[in-house]
Design an enzyme around this catalytic site. Structure first.
Site, mmCIF file in Angstrom:
data_model
loop_
_atom_site.group_PDB
_atom_site.id
_atom_site.type_symbol
_atom_site.label_atom_id
_atom_site.label_comp_id
_atom_site.label_asym_id
_atom_site.label_seq_id
_atom_site.Cartn_x
_atom_site.Cartn_y
_atom_site.Cartn_z
ATOM 1 N N PHE A 72 39.117 -17.531 28.169
ATOM 2 C CA PHE A 72 38.600 -16.828 29.337
ATOM 3 C C PHE A 72 38.060 -17.770 30.400
ATOM 4 O O PHE A 72 37.642 -17.313 31.466
ATOM 5 C CB PHE A 72 37.459 -15.872 28.925
ATOM 6 C CG PHE A 72 37.855 -14.878 27.880
ATOM 7 C CD1 PHE A 72 38.399 -13.662 28.236
ATOM 8 C CD2 PHE A 72 37.695 -15.161 26.530
ATOM 9 C CE1 PHE A 72 38.778 -12.735 27.271
ATOM 10 C CE2 PHE A 72 38.071 -14.250 25.559
ATOM 11 C CZ PHE A 72 38.615 -13.033 25.923
ATOM 12 N N TYR A 140 44.229 -18.054 43.308
ATOM 13 C CA TYR A 140 43.736 -17.568 42.019
ATOM 14 C C TYR A 140 44.861 -16.933 41.219
ATOM 15 O O TYR A 140 45.115 -17.290 40.069
ATOM 16 C CB TYR A 140 42.597 -16.563 42.225
ATOM 17 C CG TYR A 140 42.322 -15.722 40.999
ATOM 18 C CD1 TYR A 140 41.871 -16.317 39.829
ATOM 19 C CD2 TYR A 140 42.537 -14.345 41.007
ATOM 20 C CE1 TYR A 140 41.638 -15.553 38.685
ATOM 21 C CE2 TYR A 140 42.305 -13.583 39.877
ATOM 22 C CZ TYR A 140 41.855 -14.186 38.724
ATOM 23 O OH TYR A 140 41.640 -13.437 37.594
ATOM 24 N N LYS A 144 46.803 -18.321 37.654
ATOM 25 C CA LYS A 144 46.948 -17.559 36.416
ATOM 26 C C LYS A 144 48.424 -17.396 36.034
ATOM 27 O O LYS A 144 48.782 -17.477 34.856
ATOM 28 C CB LYS A 144 46.287 -16.182 36.576
ATOM 29 C CG LYS A 144 44.768 -16.211 36.607
ATOM 30 C CD LYS A 144 44.192 -16.418 35.215
ATOM 31 C CE LYS A 144 42.707 -16.103 35.173
ATOM 32 N NZ LYS A 144 42.152 -16.076 33.821
ATOM 33 N N ARG A 218 42.352 2.552 42.410
ATOM 34 C CA ARG A 218 42.452 1.441 41.472
ATOM 35 C C ARG A 218 42.324 1.945 40.032
ATOM 36 O O ARG A 218 41.722 2.983 39.767
ATOM 37 C CB ARG A 218 41.353 0.399 41.742
ATOM 38 C CG ARG A 218 41.477 -0.305 43.099
ATOM 39 C CD ARG A 218 42.712 -1.174 43.153
ATOM 40 N NE ARG A 218 42.826 -1.885 44.425
ATOM 41 C CZ ARG A 218 43.523 -1.445 45.468
ATOM 42 N NH1 ARG A 218 44.142 -0.272 45.395
ATOM 43 N NH2 ARG A 218 43.595 -2.140 46.576
ATOM 44 N N ASP A 281 45.159 -5.291 50.945
ATOM 45 C CA ASP A 281 44.717 -4.252 50.010
ATOM 46 C C ASP A 281 45.800 -3.184 49.867
ATOM 47 O O ASP A 281 46.020 -2.400 50.803
ATOM 48 C CB ASP A 281 43.432 -3.584 50.519
ATOM 49 C CG ASP A 281 42.182 -4.195 49.938
ATOM 50 O OD1 ASP A 281 42.299 -5.028 49.026
ATOM 51 O OD2 ASP A 281 41.081 -3.833 50.401
#
Length: 334
Positions: A72, A140, A144, A218, A281
């Protein structure tokens, strides 16, 4: 799953600490490795051994007695990654490179990685599946996704058994551990700060989306449901195979539904301020969790928004005061 010994990197953070707690409750031996750059010492659950150190130095502690690693340790602020991308490449990618090398050297051949829906970027369809295109829109998300590719190579070349679990919106609290990011950027804790009087109002970014109430939708998942998926993944992975699964409820809640739920749960007013849409968004971001249900045998048991908000509210009011009785080993620094 038989009882084992597991290293939890980033186990002083929000999700990592909850997973560490679940591992302990299942009878496993847990060692938490965290540099405390974003985590909290008091977040480490009682019964876990604690090493203050960096994942870049994991080879100092990993040995063949470990049955696996749950990873993590990563920086995770999208906005920060845009203005300071090198921080994310060095830590998220470079740190994982060092971790994989340490695992290979020690003969530790099982890994569960904390990945993210940010690997997909703008959704091309809803709900999102693991076969949808990956086109991250931030360093970011790109970091990942790079780690996901690294893990795939490690599985194919060296027989690692691994899973990447791609989270959507994690919320709620468990066992005295909840969200406390600095700065806070997640909707539920921000709205709860308004209910507490710590923030004047909540900004609603866009009210004209093509959704039932005009605000973004979401997929929210309870952090305890998320943790349970990690334990199932430890059992599901097989040598040479990289399993990738989305983790979400498969149902979406709008910004306005979250605000109304906070009002109902807390009994406090939550003033709103209308704001312009934020660039990037999407109107709806919801996961298909069919792969997790099939491959892991996982079903969320806390899917309701009321339960998620109630647990987050309890943590926001009371926080963590558990005083973990852990062993600290000097190591590496932040």
């Amino acid at each position: 799953m038989s009882v084992g010994k597991y290293l939890v990197t980033g186990g002083a953070g929000y999700v990592g600490s909850v997973v560490a707690q679940h591992l302990l409750e299942a009878g496993h031996q847990v060692v938490v490795l965290d540099d405390l750059s974003t985590g909290f010492r008091e977040g480490v659950p009682a019964g876990a051994e604690f090493i203050e150190g960096r994942i870049q130095d994991a080879a100092r502690w990993l040995d063949p007695t470990y049955d696996g690693v749950l990873h993590f340790a990563a920086f995770s602020q999208v906005g920060e990654s845009v203005v300071d991308p090198e921080k994310y490449w060095v830590n998220n990618v470079g740190g994982t490179t060092a971790l994989l090398a340490a695992m290979r050297e020690a003969g530790v051949r099982r890994l569960v990685f904390s990945s993210t829906a940010a690997t997909y970027g703008e959704p091309v369809s809803v709900p999102l599946t693991e076969t949808d295109p990956t086109a991250p829109t931030s360093p970011y998300g790109a970091s990942k996704l790079a780690v996901d590719h690294m893990i795939s190579g490690e599985c194919h070349a060296h027989g690692l058994a691994a899973a990447s679990l791609r989270y959507f919106n994690v919320a709620g609290a468990y066992g005295g551990c909840g969200e406390r990011h600095d700065p806070e950027s997640h909707l539920i804790p921000l709205v709860l700060q308004v209910a507490q009087g710590r923030r004047e109002a909540i900004s609603v970014y866009g009210e004209d989306y093509p959704t039932p109430d005009g605000t973004c939708v979401r997929d929210y998942i309870h952090v305890a449901d998320l943790a349970e998926a990690h334990l199932l993944a430890l059992d599901a992975v097989t040598p040479g195979d990289h399993l990738v699964c989305n983790l979400g409820n498969g149902n979406g809640f709008s910004v306005r539904e979250v605000i109304e739920t906070v009002r109902k749960v807390t009994g406090h007013p939550v003033p709103e301020v209308a704001a312009a849409r934020r660039a990037g968004d999407p109107a709806v971001l919801v996961a298909s969790a069919d792969a997790a249900r099939t491959r892991l045998g996982w079903t969320p048991t806390r899917p309701g928004l009321d339960r998620i908000v109630q647990d987050a509210w309890d943590f926001a009011r009371h926080g963590s005061a558990r005083g973990a009785e852990t062993v600290t080993v000097a190591g590496g620094g932040a």
